[in-house]
Write a protein that holds these residues in place. Structure first.
Motif, PDB file in Angstrom:
ATOM      1  N   PRO A 179       0.832  -1.212   0.000  1.00 39.26           N
ATOM      2  CA  PRO A 179       0.000   0.000   0.000  1.00 39.26           C
ATOM      3  C   PRO A 179       0.857   1.248   0.000  1.00 39.26           C
ATOM      4  CG  PRO A 179      -0.749  -1.570   1.655  1.00 39.26           C
ATOM      5  CD  PRO A 179       0.581  -2.070   1.170  1.00 39.26           C
ATOM      6  N   CYS A 180       0.312   2.318  -0.555  1.00 35.82           N
ATOM      7  CA  CYS A 180       1.035   3.592  -0.545  1.00 35.82           C
ATOM      8  C   CYS A 180       0.035   4.734  -0.665  1.00 35.82           C
ATOM      9  CB  CYS A 180       2.064   3.647  -1.675  1.00 35.82           C
ATOM     10  SG  CYS A 180       1.358   3.867  -3.319  1.00 35.82           S
ATOM     11  N   LEU A 181       0.547   5.947  -0.589  1.00 36.26           N
ATOM     12  CA  LEU A 181      -0.246   7.148  -0.842  1.00 36.26           C
ATOM     13  C   LEU A 181       0.021   7.582  -2.270  1.00 36.26           C
ATOM     14  CD1 LEU A 181       0.410   9.188   2.441  1.00 36.26           C
ATOM     15  CD2 LEU A 181      -1.442   7.576   1.962  1.00 36.26           C
ATOM     16  N   ALA A 182      -1.045   7.842  -3.022  1.00 33.61           N
ATOM     17  CA  ALA A 182      -0.915   8.248  -4.421  1.00 33.61           C
ATOM     18  C   ALA A 182      -1.559   9.615  -4.619  1.00 33.61           C
ATOM     19  CB  ALA A 182      -1.572   7.219  -5.335  1.00 33.61           C
ATOM     20  N   ILE A 183      -0.819  10.517  -5.283  1.00 31.16           N
ATOM     21  CA  ILE A 183      -1.316  11.862  -5.566  1.00 31.16           C
ATOM     22  C   ILE A 183      -1.329  12.064  -7.075  1.00 31.16           C
ATOM     23  CG2 ILE A 183      -1.010  14.331  -5.159  1.00 31.16           C
ATOM     24  CD1 ILE A 183       0.738  13.536  -2.717  1.00 31.16           C
ATOM     25  N   TYR A 184      -2.492  12.211  -7.641  1.00 27.70           N
ATOM     26  CA  TYR A 184      -2.654  12.365  -9.087  1.00 27.70           C
ATOM     27  C   TYR A 184      -2.356  13.806  -9.500  1.00 27.70           C
ATOM     28  CZ  TYR A 184      -5.138  12.688 -13.593  1.00 27.70           C
ATOM     29  OH  TYR A 184      -5.468  12.921 -14.909  1.00 27.70           O
ATOM     30  N   ASN A 185      -1.563  13.962 -10.599  1.00 25.21           N
ATOM     31  CA  ASN A 185      -1.195  15.316 -11.014  1.00 25.21           C
ATOM     32  C   ASN A 185      -2.296  16.021 -11.800  1.00 25.21           C
ATOM     33  OD1 ASN A 185      -1.107  14.389 -13.705  1.00 25.21           O
ATOM     34  ND2 ASN A 185       1.111  14.106 -13.689  1.00 25.21           N
ATOM     35  N   GLY A 186      -3.273  15.265 -12.289  1.00 28.75           N
ATOM     36  CA  GLY A 186      -4.461  15.875 -12.893  1.00 28.75           C
ATOM     37  C   GLY A 186      -4.356  16.291 -14.331  1.00 28.75           C
ATOM     38  N   ASN A 187      -3.367  15.792 -15.073  1.00 26.69           N
ATOM     39  CA  ASN A 187      -3.121  16.326 -16.418  1.00 26.69           C
ATOM     40  C   ASN A 187      -3.388  15.362 -17.569  1.00 26.69           C
ATOM     41  OD1 ASN A 187      -2.254  18.823 -15.388  1.00 26.69           O
ATOM     42  ND2 ASN A 187      -0.197  18.004 -15.010  1.00 26.69           N
ATOM     43  N   MET A 188      -3.890  14.161 -17.307  1.00 28.65           N
ATOM     44  CA  MET A 188      -4.092  13.229 -18.404  1.00 28.65           C
ATOM     45  C   MET A 188      -5.248  13.662 -19.301  1.00 28.65           C
ATOM     46  SD  MET A 188      -3.472   9.305 -17.129  1.00 28.65           S
ATOM     47  CE  MET A 188      -4.534   9.356 -15.704  1.00 28.65           C
ATOM     48  N   THR A 189      -5.066  13.493 -20.617  1.00 23.24           N
ATOM     49  CA  THR A 189      -6.130  13.787 -21.574  1.00 23.24           C
ATOM     50  C   THR A 189      -7.365  12.957 -21.241  1.00 23.24           C
ATOM     51  OG1 THR A 189      -4.546  14.228 -23.341  1.00 23.24           O
ATOM     52  CG2 THR A 189      -6.808  13.746 -24.009  1.00 23.24           C
ATOM     53  N   GLY A 190      -8.502  13.620 -21.168  1.00 20.58           N
ATOM     54  CA  GLY A 190      -9.735  12.931 -20.844  1.00 20.58           C
ATOM     55  C   GLY A 190      -9.940  12.723 -19.364  1.00 20.58           C
ATOM     56  N   ALA A 191      -8.941  13.086 -18.563  1.00 21.19           N
ATOM     57  CA  ALA A 191      -9.055  12.913 -17.112  1.00 21.19           C
ATOM     58  C   ALA A 191      -8.451  14.113 -16.388  1.00 21.19           C
ATOM     59  CB  ALA A 191      -8.363  11.625 -16.673  1.00 21.19           C
TER      60      ALA A 191
END
Length: 381
Positions: free
Chosen positions: A281-293
């Motif tokens: 397990p870990c902590l995940a932080i999404y950068n928010g830049n994917m096309t469509g997402a």
């Protein structure tokens, strides 16, 4: 019944497989001329709404290609720019041409199908689409062959980043070989992202022998629990359920034959992780830049990552994100680390059973026989 017994039924004998292939070719090459010729609701719209960027690329596809589309979902995984993609059972090529625009001119899309009539339509419009997309050379090609025997069709080991399939695996008489071959040609970290029809229990042999029920994607449907077992046996990580919709058959004669069996259209993502990859397990932080997402990434029914928010993920999902094409889209931290100034979010508590997921999320039953999300070109504009 054990898994091996289920997988090595009479249908998987060489003669029986050949018979199924011929019948499917006949059904999709000669009997069905367009999506409106389908006799059931198995080929249904996706439970998820079609993103605007996908609507735009679908609107660029020639209507002769769209008219022969028989999918049961929307197979557009995220983060595809520059990827090498394989479409199992590509048919007339609608999804290939859709993905051609998304992977870009530096990406590559290969479609494989066993039905010559479908491939003839797909190949006819290569130049048309490349000119429309503004590409100097084609980034799409089509191969005739069987999805259970990709090596025989010339597809090399570890050559694709992503494999998609849209309502085709159910038509195969040997599902395990389909998964095994997909695993073989995927690169380490690669993904099989596919939509298909599943049953609430194993379908008996007498129903499997019905040509119409099989051609309509019903009697060849896997029991959803067998998918989980087969995928893990082949070597994939545990399948992640993305979305699901209950299918109403919509044909009284076929409903009578099927009795109490019920069906769901479901989308799963399966990953080929490197041997020895850790599941912690870990902590995940999404950068928010994917096309469509942009701003939010819906990985599956359980995990939706919001940009710059902290999400604690289990070992299975952590291993997938770290070892796949998504790795550069996240920042990872060990569990328990105080990530100051960040909001925290939690995964949903949802069932891995697609039939139960429909109930939990309140997804409406799909009843319109539209031949997929964009059988009507106007719905894509």
């Amino acid at each position: 019944m054990t898994l091996d017994m289920a997988d090595t039924s009479a249908l998987t004998s060489e003669n029986a497989c050949s018979s199924v292939y011929n019948e499917v070719k006949e059904y999709y090459g000669k009997i069905l001329k367009q999506s409106s010729d389908l006799k059931s609701n198995a080929c249904v719209p996706s439970a998820k709404s079609v993103p605007e960027y996908v609507r735009k690329v679908l609107a660029e596809i020639h209507q002769d290609v769209v008219a022969k589309y028989y999918g049961c979902g929307l197979v557009v995984p995220e983060c595809l720019e520059g990827c090498s993609v394989l479409d199992l059972g590509c048919g007339s090529g609608r999804d290939c041409y859709m993905l051609s625009q998304i992977v870009g001119e530096k990406g590559q899309v290969t479609g494989i199908d066993m039905t010559e009539d479908q491939l003839e339509v797909a190949r006819k419009y290569i130049d048309y689409h490349m000119q429309r997309f503004g590409y100097k050379k084609p980034n799409v090609n089509f191969v005739e062959g069987y999805i259970e025997a990709l090596a025989e069709a010339g597809l090399k080991e570890k050559s694709y980043d992503v494999i998609i399939s849209n309502c085709v695996v159910n038509l195969s008489p040997d599902k395990k070989s389909v998964l095994r071959e997909a695993y073989r040609v995927l690169k380490d970290g690669g993904e099989l992202y596919f939509s298909d029809v599943y049953s609430d229990s194993r379908i008996p042999e007498d129903l499997k022998a019905n040509k119409v029920l099989w051609g309509e994607c019903l009697s060849g449907a896997l029991w959803w629990e067998d998918l989980i077992r087969l995928a893990e046996e082949v070597g994939f990580s545990k399948p992640r359920l993305v979305t699901a919709s209950i299918i109403t058959v919509g044909n009284k004669e076929l409903e009578k034959l099927l009795g109490d069996y019920t069906f769901v259209s479901a989308t799963y993502r399966l990953f080929k992780l490197p041997k020895g990859s850790k599941e912690q397990p870990c902590l995940a932080i999404y950068n928010g830049n994917m096309t469509g997402a942009v701003g939010s990434f819906e990985f599956d029914a359980q995990y939706t990552f919001k940009a710059n928010q902290v999400m604690e993920v289990d070992g299975d999902v952590a291993s997938i994100l770290i070892n796949s094409r998504f790795s550069e889209e996240f920042t990872f931290q060990p569990p328990g680390v105080n990530v100051s100034g960040r909001c925290y979010s939690k995964p949903k508590d949802v069932s891995i059973n697609p039939f139960e997921l429909v109930k939990q999320l309140g997804i409406a039953r799909v009843t319109s026989s539209t031949g997929g999300c964009c059988a009507d070109s106007e719905s894509c504009r």
